[in-house]
Write an enzyme that holds these catalytic residues in place. Structure first.
Site, PDB file in Angstrom:
ATOM      1  N   CYS A 156       0.845  -1.206   0.000  1.00  0.00           N
ATOM      2  CA  CYS A 156       0.000   0.000   0.000  1.00  0.00           C
ATOM      3  C   CYS A 156       0.877   1.252   0.000  1.00  0.00           C
ATOM      4  O   CYS A 156       1.693   1.454   0.907  1.00  0.00           O
ATOM      5  CB  CYS A 156      -0.919  -0.009   1.217  1.00  0.00           C
ATOM      6  SG  CYS A 156      -1.805   1.548   1.458  1.00  0.00           S
ATOM      7  N   ASP A 199      -0.481  16.760  -1.715  1.00  0.00           N
ATOM      8  CA  ASP A 199      -0.737  15.888  -2.858  1.00  0.00           C
ATOM      9  C   ASP A 199       0.334  16.117  -3.932  1.00  0.00           C
ATOM     10  O   ASP A 199       0.715  17.255  -4.212  1.00  0.00           O
ATOM     11  CB  ASP A 199      -2.129  16.166  -3.433  1.00  0.00           C
ATOM     12  CG  ASP A 199      -2.620  15.044  -4.330  1.00  0.00           C
ATOM     13  OD1 ASP A 199      -3.563  14.324  -3.936  1.00  0.00           O
ATOM     14  OD2 ASP A 199      -2.044  14.886  -5.432  1.00  0.00           O
ATOM     15  N   HIS A 233      -4.284   1.013   8.327  1.00  0.00           N
ATOM     16  CA  HIS A 233      -4.835   0.795   6.997  1.00  0.00           C
ATOM     17  C   HIS A 233      -6.326   0.496   7.069  1.00  0.00           C
ATOM     18  O   HIS A 233      -6.751  -0.496   7.651  1.00  0.00           O
ATOM     19  CB  HIS A 233      -4.122  -0.358   6.281  1.00  0.00           C
ATOM     20  CG  HIS A 233      -4.621  -0.522   4.867  1.00  0.00           C
ATOM     21  ND1 HIS A 233      -4.057   0.129   3.802  1.00  0.00           N
ATOM     22  CD2 HIS A 233      -5.672  -1.218   4.369  1.00  0.00           C
ATOM     23  CE1 HIS A 233      -4.722  -0.165   2.706  1.00  0.00           C
ATOM     24  NE2 HIS A 233      -5.710  -0.982   3.017  1.00  0.00           N
ATOM     25  N   ASN A 281     -12.930  10.124  -1.919  1.00  0.00           N
ATOM     26  CA  ASN A 281     -13.480   9.328  -3.017  1.00  0.00           C
ATOM     27  C   ASN A 281     -13.535   7.873  -2.585  1.00  0.00           C
ATOM     28  O   ASN A 281     -12.592   7.362  -1.985  1.00  0.00           O
ATOM     29  CB  ASN A 281     -12.604   9.482  -4.267  1.00  0.00           C
ATOM     30  CG  ASN A 281     -12.554  10.916  -4.758  1.00  0.00           C
ATOM     31  OD1 ASN A 281     -13.560  11.615  -4.746  1.00  0.00           O
ATOM     32  ND2 ASN A 281     -11.378  11.369  -5.177  1.00  0.00           N
ATOM     33  N   HIS A 322      -6.354   3.267   0.437  1.00  0.00           N
ATOM     34  CA  HIS A 322      -6.070   3.540   1.853  1.00  0.00           C
ATOM     35  C   HIS A 322      -6.764   4.867   2.083  1.00  0.00           C
ATOM     36  O   HIS A 322      -6.417   5.873   1.432  1.00  0.00           O
ATOM     37  CB  HIS A 322      -4.552   3.630   2.076  1.00  0.00           C
ATOM     38  CG  HIS A 322      -4.116   3.942   3.476  1.00  0.00           C
ATOM     39  ND1 HIS A 322      -3.141   3.198   4.138  1.00  0.00           N
ATOM     40  CD2 HIS A 322      -4.474   4.923   4.334  1.00  0.00           C
ATOM     41  CE1 HIS A 322      -2.934   3.706   5.344  1.00  0.00           C
ATOM     42  NE2 HIS A 322      -3.727   4.764   5.495  1.00  0.00           N
ATOM     43  N   HIS A 339      -8.226   8.374   2.543  1.00  0.00           N
ATOM     44  CA  HIS A 339      -7.560   9.673   2.623  1.00  0.00           C
ATOM     45  C   HIS A 339      -8.599  10.757   2.422  1.00  0.00           C
ATOM     46  O   HIS A 339      -9.511  10.621   1.597  1.00  0.00           O
ATOM     47  CB  HIS A 339      -6.434   9.795   1.586  1.00  0.00           C
ATOM     48  CG  HIS A 339      -6.811   9.357   0.220  1.00  0.00           C
ATOM     49  ND1 HIS A 339      -6.906   8.028  -0.138  1.00  0.00           N
ATOM     50  CD2 HIS A 339      -7.134  10.061  -0.890  1.00  0.00           C
ATOM     51  CE1 HIS A 339      -7.269   7.935  -1.406  1.00  0.00           C
ATOM     52  NE2 HIS A 339      -7.425   9.156  -1.882  1.00  0.00           N
TER      53      HIS A 339
HETATM   54  P1  AMP Z   1      -7.777   9.402  -4.994  1.00  0.00           P
HETATM   55  O1  AMP Z   1      -7.706   9.445  -6.496  1.00  0.00           O
HETATM   56  O2  AMP Z   1      -8.986  10.072  -4.399  1.00  0.00           O
HETATM   57  O3  AMP Z   1      -7.580   7.985  -4.488  1.00  0.00           O
HETATM   58  O4  AMP Z   1      -6.568  10.268  -4.471  1.00  0.00           O
HETATM   59  C1  AMP Z   1      -5.261   9.793  -4.453  1.00  0.00           C
HETATM   60  C2  AMP Z   1      -4.377  11.003  -4.468  1.00  0.00           C
HETATM   61  O5  AMP Z   1      -3.070  10.601  -4.094  1.00  0.00           O
HETATM   62  C3  AMP Z   1      -4.262  11.696  -5.820  1.00  0.00           C
HETATM   63  O6  AMP Z   1      -4.722  13.035  -5.710  1.00  0.00           O
HETATM   64  C4  AMP Z   1      -2.776  11.609  -6.138  1.00  0.00           C
HETATM   65  O7  AMP Z   1      -2.287  12.756  -6.801  1.00  0.00           O
HETATM   66  C5  AMP Z   1      -2.166  11.430  -4.775  1.00  0.00           C
HETATM   67  N1  AMP Z   1      -0.873  10.769  -4.722  1.00  0.00           N
HETATM   68  C6  AMP Z   1      -0.518   9.631  -5.358  1.00  0.00           C
HETATM   69  N2  AMP Z   1       0.760   9.301  -5.050  1.00  0.00           N
HETATM   70  C7  AMP Z   1       1.191  10.261  -4.193  1.00  0.00           C
HETATM   71  C8  AMP Z   1       2.425  10.494  -3.514  1.00  0.00           C
HETATM   72  N3  AMP Z   1       3.484   9.654  -3.644  1.00  0.00           N
HETATM   73  N4  AMP Z   1       2.541  11.573  -2.722  1.00  0.00           N
HETATM   74  C9  AMP Z   1       1.500  12.427  -2.578  1.00  0.00           C
HETATM   75  N5  AMP Z   1       0.309  12.255  -3.182  1.00  0.00           N
HETATM   76  C10 AMP Z   1       0.155  11.191  -3.982  1.00  0.00           C
END
Ligand code: AMP
Length: 114
Positions: A4, A30, A46, A87, A98, A100
């Site tokens: 994860c 982000d 998690h 989401n 996970h 968020h």
């Molecule tokens: P979701 O699409 O709602 O699952 O959001 C996941 C978010 O995680 C997206 O906005 C991505 O840009 C962000 N994301 C993915 N990998 C990373 C990372 N390594 N560091 C920070 N944000 C990330």
């Protein structure tokens, strides 16, 4: 969970631009921001979705939302308005399984979202 991404960020195995961390949670910027302020708030534990988190540990869910508000204050968007989004599922755009909370602000946010 070993595979994860956000567990790896919570443990420090993968670096992130962390704005808050405590025993329960990590908040970080982000990597692909959708607004001038775009912070993700995650529990260290998690849970795949907000619903699963809320069912398993409602007190933790509350602490995450309280932290989202404090982060909005610290980032200077609480007065002008901000959005807390989670989401759930592929159809809603969840790409990391996970839970968020996105904290978005610093620009006009349209409603309804796309
Ligand atoms: P979701 O699409 O709602 O699952 O959001 C996941 C978010 O995680 C997206 O906005 C991505 O840009 C962000 N994301 C993915 N990998 C990373 C990372 N390594 N560091 C920070 N944000 C990330």
């Amino acid at each position: 969970m070993s595979d994860c991404l956000f567990c790896a960020i919570a443990s420090g195995d993968i670096p992130a631009d962390v704005v808050h961390a405590d025993d329960d949670m990590v908040a970080f910027r982000d990597i692909n921001p959708q607004a001038p302020v775009h912070v993700l708030v995650i529990p260290r534990a998690h849970h795949a979705t907000a619903a699963e988190l809320g069912a398993a540990d409602p007190a933790l869910a509350g602490r995450l939302l309280e932290a989202a508000g404090r982060i909005a204050e610290a980032e200077g968007v609480a007065a002008t308005g901000y959005r807390v989004v989670t989401n759930t599922g592929e159809g809603a755009g969840q790409s990391v399984h996970h839970v968020h909370f996105h904290v978005l602000g610093g620009r006009d946010l349209t409603w309804p979202p796309g």
